[in-house]
Enzyme design. Structure first.
Site, PDB file in Angstrom:
ATOM      1  N   PHE A  94      -5.476  17.293   5.330  1.00 28.60           N
ATOM      2  CA  PHE A  94      -4.326  16.621   5.925  1.00 28.60           C
ATOM      3  C   PHE A  94      -3.774  17.455   7.084  1.00 28.60           C
ATOM      4  O   PHE A  94      -3.423  16.922   8.132  1.00 28.60           O
ATOM      5  CB  PHE A  94      -3.247  16.403   4.864  1.00 28.60           C
ATOM      6  CG  PHE A  94      -1.989  15.770   5.383  1.00 28.60           C
ATOM      7  CD1 PHE A  94      -1.948  14.418   5.676  1.00 28.60           C
ATOM      8  CD2 PHE A  94      -0.845  16.521   5.585  1.00 28.60           C
ATOM      9  CE1 PHE A  94      -0.794  13.820   6.161  1.00 28.60           C
ATOM     10  CE2 PHE A  94       0.317  15.940   6.074  1.00 28.60           C
ATOM     11  CZ  PHE A  94       0.341  14.594   6.353  1.00 28.60           C
ATOM     12  N   GLU A 122       0.868  -1.188   0.000  1.00 26.77           N
ATOM     13  CA  GLU A 122       0.000   0.000   0.000  1.00 26.77           C
ATOM     14  C   GLU A 122       0.898   1.228   0.000  1.00 26.77           C
ATOM     15  O   GLU A 122       1.036   1.935   0.999  1.00 26.77           O
ATOM     16  CB  GLU A 122      -0.937   0.033   1.216  1.00 26.77           C
ATOM     17  CG  GLU A 122      -1.986   1.150   1.123  1.00 26.77           C
ATOM     18  CD  GLU A 122      -2.749   1.402   2.399  1.00 26.77           C
ATOM     19  OE1 GLU A 122      -2.855   2.576   2.801  1.00 26.77           O
ATOM     20  OE2 GLU A 122      -3.243   0.424   2.997  1.00 26.77           O
ATOM     21  N   ASP A 148       2.533   2.046   3.902  1.00 26.83           N
ATOM     22  CA  ASP A 148       1.727   3.258   3.724  1.00 26.83           C
ATOM     23  C   ASP A 148       2.623   4.462   3.460  1.00 26.83           C
ATOM     24  O   ASP A 148       2.358   5.567   3.913  1.00 26.83           O
ATOM     25  CB  ASP A 148       0.804   3.531   4.913  1.00 26.83           C
ATOM     26  CG  ASP A 148      -0.446   4.326   4.507  1.00 26.83           C
ATOM     27  OD1 ASP A 148      -0.548   4.706   3.325  1.00 26.83           O
ATOM     28  OD2 ASP A 148      -1.296   4.570   5.380  1.00 26.83           O
ATOM     29  N   HIS A 181      -9.268   1.193  -0.154  1.00 25.88           N
ATOM     30  CA  HIS A 181      -8.439   2.182   0.536  1.00 25.88           C
ATOM     31  C   HIS A 181      -9.300   3.353   0.996  1.00 25.88           C
ATOM     32  O   HIS A 181     -10.263   3.717   0.330  1.00 25.88           O
ATOM     33  CB  HIS A 181      -7.341   2.669  -0.418  1.00 25.88           C
ATOM     34  CG  HIS A 181      -6.327   3.555   0.217  1.00 25.88           C
ATOM     35  ND1 HIS A 181      -6.551   4.906   0.401  1.00 25.88           N
ATOM     36  CD2 HIS A 181      -5.095   3.294   0.707  1.00 25.88           C
ATOM     37  CE1 HIS A 181      -5.485   5.431   0.986  1.00 25.88           C
ATOM     38  NE2 HIS A 181      -4.593   4.477   1.185  1.00 25.88           N
TER      39      HIS A 181
END
Length: 347
Positions: free
Chosen positions: A31, A12, A306, A180
């Site tokens: 974010f 991922e 990730d 995801h």
């Protein structure tokens, strides 16, 4: 050719094509909720997302990551409400990523991006990406945003009957689908909404798994895996919390009142041991991983990082210290991924 030392396989791991910088910037303030929207011209991770063959590869070499499966970062085509734009976004990203992987196929493979505005578009691009571009799976970033403007924006979830042709094609292609997370759409961030008034819980720590786990439960309980038992789905972050709730989910799902009307033949644990695999992406929790192994089996667990949202260094340092039996550690660290994705690597 220099033989690559055996190491971990991470699946991922995000990238961004140069054409995606503008839409990626839209999530910059999500974010970093303290950022000034007027000054947020790019996402903080954009440089690392754009890089594949320089810093990323150097860190892989330095920390014993043998291979990465790359995917267009979230939300990708799932964040584009216009059907034609979403189709083009996915196709262009796939062409770009396939060309990048071709520069170093010993170290990189790729997931396909697809638009999920309808099953026809999804099937066409999935088949093209797998059969012509050599991609090893399909990456879906939670629900598909559809329609444009205000209240016209809607969501499509893939447990709906209209997506049966997509799941049928996935089974025939023999490649996994990675589910995801993504940030909420604009209208779900307005004042008075559950996230609009609580932006501190947006993102990876909380909102991602809350939203995506619902979608995974929905797909498992829809009967999709009964109709297409060969379909394999992967979800990250130790299964978006679902393995820790499996007993209770099954306990209620198997009660007579539920069993008589539920769409699926089996319960959640059945599908998590036959059709779903999980990864360690961004959840470097040894006790949590051991619990997941106990619940669904080591053969259903895969290593992942990730990157760049979490660092290669932190993930690898954690993994090197995880005290599992040697056969389990080898399987989770690389063997399961080779088998599931049919990667061109030696077991």
């Amino acid at each position: 050719m220099t033989k690559i030392p055996r190491g971990t396989i991470a699946i991922e791991e995000a990238v961004l094509n140069p054409d995606g910088i503008s839409w990626m910037a839209e999530s910059a303030t999500l974010f970093n909720t303290g950022a000034d929207p007027k000054k947020a011209s790019s996402h903080g991770h954009t440089p690392q997302l754009l890089d594949i063959h320089e810093s990323r590869l150097a860190k892989m070499d330095a920390h014993s990551v043998e291979y990465m499966l790359l995917s267009l970062t979230s939300p990708g085509a799932q964040g584009e409400p216009n059907r034609e734009k979403a189709r083009k976004l996915a196709a262009d990203a796939n062409d770009w990523l396939a060309a990048e992987v071709a520069k170093n196929p010993a170290r990189f493979g790729a997931f396909a991006a697809v638009s999920m505005h309808n099953a026809e578009d999804a099937v066409f691009e999935a088949q093209r990406a797998v059969k012509q571009l050599g991609m090893f799976g399909i990456m879906l970033n939670d629900y598909q945003v559809v329609g444009e403007g205000g209240d016209a924006e809607g969501k499509k979830y893939y447990d709906a009957a209209e997506f049966d042709p997509f799941w049928k094609a996935v089974e025939e292609l023999g490649v996994p689908v990675y589910l995801h997370p993504r940030y909420p759409q604009t209208k779900d961030l307005e004042r008075g909404t559950r996230y609009g008034d609580r932006k501190q819980i947006l993102g990876a720590a909380v909102q991602f798994h809350l939203d995506l786990s619902m979608h995974i439960y929905a797909i498992c309980s829809s009967g999709v895996f009964d109709r297409y038992p060969g379909v394999q789905v992967v979800c990250g972050h130790l299964g978006e919390g679902i393995p820790f709730n499996l007993w209770r989910a099954d306990h209620w799902y198997n009660k007579p009142v539920k069993k008589a009307t539920r769409p699926s033949k089996e319960d959640y644990s059945y599908y998590f041991t036959h059709n779903v695999s999980i990864t360690t992406s961004g959840n470097f929790n040894t006790a949590g991983l051991k619990f997941c192994i106990d619940q669904i089996g080591a053969e259903r667990c895969l290593y992942s990082i990730d990157y760049p949202y979490d660092t290669i260094e932190e993930a690898q340092d954690w993994w090197k210290g995880v005290d599992l039996p040697a056969d389990q550690k080898e399987a989770i660290g690389r063997g399961n991924a080779i088998k599931l994705f049919k990667l061109p690597l030696e077991l």
